[in-house]
Design a protein around this motif. Structure first.
Motif, short mmCIF file in Angstrom:
data_model
loop_
_atom_site.label_atom_id
_atom_site.label_comp_id
_atom_site.label_asym_id
_atom_site.label_seq_id
_atom_site.Cartn_x
_atom_site.Cartn_y
_atom_site.Cartn_z
N ARG A 30 0.80 -1.22 0.00
CA ARG A 30 0.00 0.00 0.00
C ARG A 30 0.84 1.28 0.00
NH1 ARG A 30 -5.45 -1.29 3.31
NH2 ARG A 30 -5.67 -3.42 2.57
N TYR A 31 1.88 1.26 -0.81
CA TYR A 31 2.67 2.48 -1.00
C TYR A 31 1.89 3.45 -1.88
CZ TYR A 31 6.96 0.22 0.73
OH TYR A 31 7.92 -0.39 1.50
N ASN A 32 2.13 4.74 -1.68
CA ASN A 32 1.54 5.76 -2.54
C ASN A 32 2.32 5.76 -3.85
OD1 ASN A 32 0.82 8.14 -3.86
ND2 ASN A 32 0.59 9.28 -1.97
N LEU A 33 1.67 5.41 -4.93
CA LEU A 33 2.34 5.24 -6.22
C LEU A 33 2.98 6.52 -6.75
CD1 LEU A 33 -0.33 3.04 -8.01
CD2 LEU A 33 1.80 2.30 -6.97
N ASP A 34 2.46 7.66 -6.34
CA ASP A 34 2.97 8.92 -6.86
C ASP A 34 4.26 9.39 -6.18
OD1 ASP A 34 0.80 9.14 -8.61
OD2 ASP A 34 -0.44 10.03 -7.03
N LEU A 35 4.60 8.82 -5.06
CA LEU A 35 5.73 9.32 -4.28
C LEU A 35 6.83 8.30 -4.08
CD1 LEU A 35 3.62 11.14 -1.54
CD2 LEU A 35 4.67 12.15 -3.57
N LYS A 52 6.20 -4.98 -15.74
CA LYS A 52 6.95 -5.90 -16.59
C LYS A 52 8.11 -6.59 -15.87
CE LYS A 52 6.01 -2.92 -20.52
NZ LYS A 52 6.59 -1.97 -21.45
N ILE A 53 8.48 -6.09 -14.69
CA ILE A 53 9.62 -6.64 -13.95
C ILE A 53 9.11 -7.60 -12.90
CG2 ILE A 53 11.57 -6.11 -12.46
CD1 ILE A 53 11.65 -3.33 -13.80
N PHE A 54 9.43 -8.89 -13.08
CA PHE A 54 8.99 -9.91 -12.15
C PHE A 54 10.11 -10.27 -11.17
CE2 PHE A 54 5.89 -10.14 -15.46
CZ PHE A 54 4.71 -10.44 -14.78
N ILE A 55 9.72 -10.48 -9.93
CA ILE A 55 10.68 -10.76 -8.86
C ILE A 55 11.19 -12.19 -8.99
CG2 ILE A 55 10.92 -10.95 -6.36
CD1 ILE A 55 8.79 -8.68 -6.23
N ASN A 56 12.51 -12.31 -8.86
CA ASN A 56 13.18 -13.60 -8.95
C ASN A 56 13.95 -13.89 -7.67
OD1 ASN A 56 12.62 -14.31 -11.80
ND2 ASN A 56 13.73 -12.41 -12.19
N GLU A 57 14.35 -15.12 -7.52
CA GLU A 57 15.14 -15.55 -6.37
C GLU A 57 16.36 -14.65 -6.20
OE1 GLU A 57 16.59 -17.57 -3.14
OE2 GLU A 57 14.67 -18.00 -4.09
N GLY A 58 16.54 -14.14 -4.98
CA GLY A 58 17.73 -13.37 -4.64
C GLY A 58 17.71 -11.91 -5.05
N ASP A 59 16.59 -11.42 -5.61
CA ASP A 59 16.52 -10.01 -6.01
C ASP A 59 16.61 -9.10 -4.79
OD1 ASP A 59 16.32 -10.51 -8.70
OD2 ASP A 59 14.15 -10.25 -8.79
N LYS A 60 17.14 -7.90 -5.03
CA LYS A 60 17.22 -6.89 -3.99
C LYS A 60 16.44 -5.67 -4.46
CE LYS A 60 20.12 -4.21 -1.14
NZ LYS A 60 20.84 -3.97 -0.15
N ILE A 61 15.45 -5.27 -3.66
CA ILE A 61 14.57 -4.17 -4.02
C ILE A 61 14.59 -3.14 -2.89
CG2 ILE A 61 12.19 -3.54 -4.59
CD1 ILE A 61 11.90 -6.65 -5.27
N GLU A 62 14.74 -1.88 -3.28
CA GLU A 62 14.66 -0.79 -2.32
C GLU A 62 13.52 0.12 -2.76
OE1 GLU A 62 16.48 -0.15 0.48
OE2 GLU A 62 17.61 -2.01 0.20
N VAL A 63 12.64 0.45 -1.83
CA VAL A 63 11.55 1.37 -2.09
C VAL A 63 11.84 2.64 -1.29
CG1 VAL A 63 9.08 1.79 -1.89
CG2 VAL A 63 9.90 -0.50 -2.43
N VAL A 64 11.98 3.74 -2.01
CA VAL A 64 12.26 5.03 -1.37
C VAL A 64 11.03 5.90 -1.55
CG1 VAL A 64 13.77 7.03 -1.36
CG2 VAL A 64 14.71 4.79 -1.92
N THR A 65 10.48 6.36 -0.44
CA THR A 65 9.32 7.24 -0.52
C THR A 65 9.78 8.69 -0.37
OG1 THR A 65 8.93 6.98 1.85
CG2 THR A 65 7.71 5.53 0.39
N ILE A 66 9.13 9.55 -1.09
CA ILE A 66 9.47 10.96 -1.09
C ILE A 66 8.53 11.67 -0.12
CG2 ILE A 66 9.60 13.05 -2.49
CD1 ILE A 66 10.00 11.08 -4.91
N VAL A 67 9.09 12.43 0.80
CA VAL A 67 8.30 13.18 1.75
C VAL A 67 8.68 14.66 1.67
CG1 VAL A 67 7.93 11.26 3.33
CG2 VAL A 67 9.91 12.72 3.62
N GLY A 68 7.72 15.48 1.93
CA GLY A 68 7.98 16.92 1.92
C GLY A 68 8.15 17.43 3.34
N GLY A 69 8.70 18.55 3.44
CA GLY A 69 8.89 19.15 4.76
C GLY A 69 9.29 20.60 4.60
N GLY A 70 9.51 21.22 5.71
CA GLY A 70 9.88 22.62 5.59
C GLY A 70 10.46 23.15 6.85
#
Length: 70
Positions: A30-35, A52-70
């Protein structure tokens, strides 16, 4: 019977026994797709290729979410 595959997501090990693509993974968590920026095996993935990218044995995935601040 499908084979159990392991992969790393944000430094945690997960297991899956079905075919899963990057888009499915993002929806499941449930990540926000836009960020998001996705790194798949040390390469940045374009949003248009997530289904199109299917997960395979041993894959490494990093999900970075963008946050705003001030």
């Amino acid at each position: 019977m499908p084979k159990l595959k392991s992969f790393i997501l944000n430094d945690q090990k997960y297991y899956v026994n079905e075919q899963l693509n990057i888009f499915d993974l993002i929806e499941y968590f449930r990540y926000n797709l836009d960020l998001l920026v996705i790194e798949y095996n040390y390469l940045i993935c374009e949003k248009k290729s997530w289904q199109k990218i299917f997960i395979n044995e041993g894959d490494k995935i990093e999900v970075v979410t963008i946050v705003g601040g001030g």
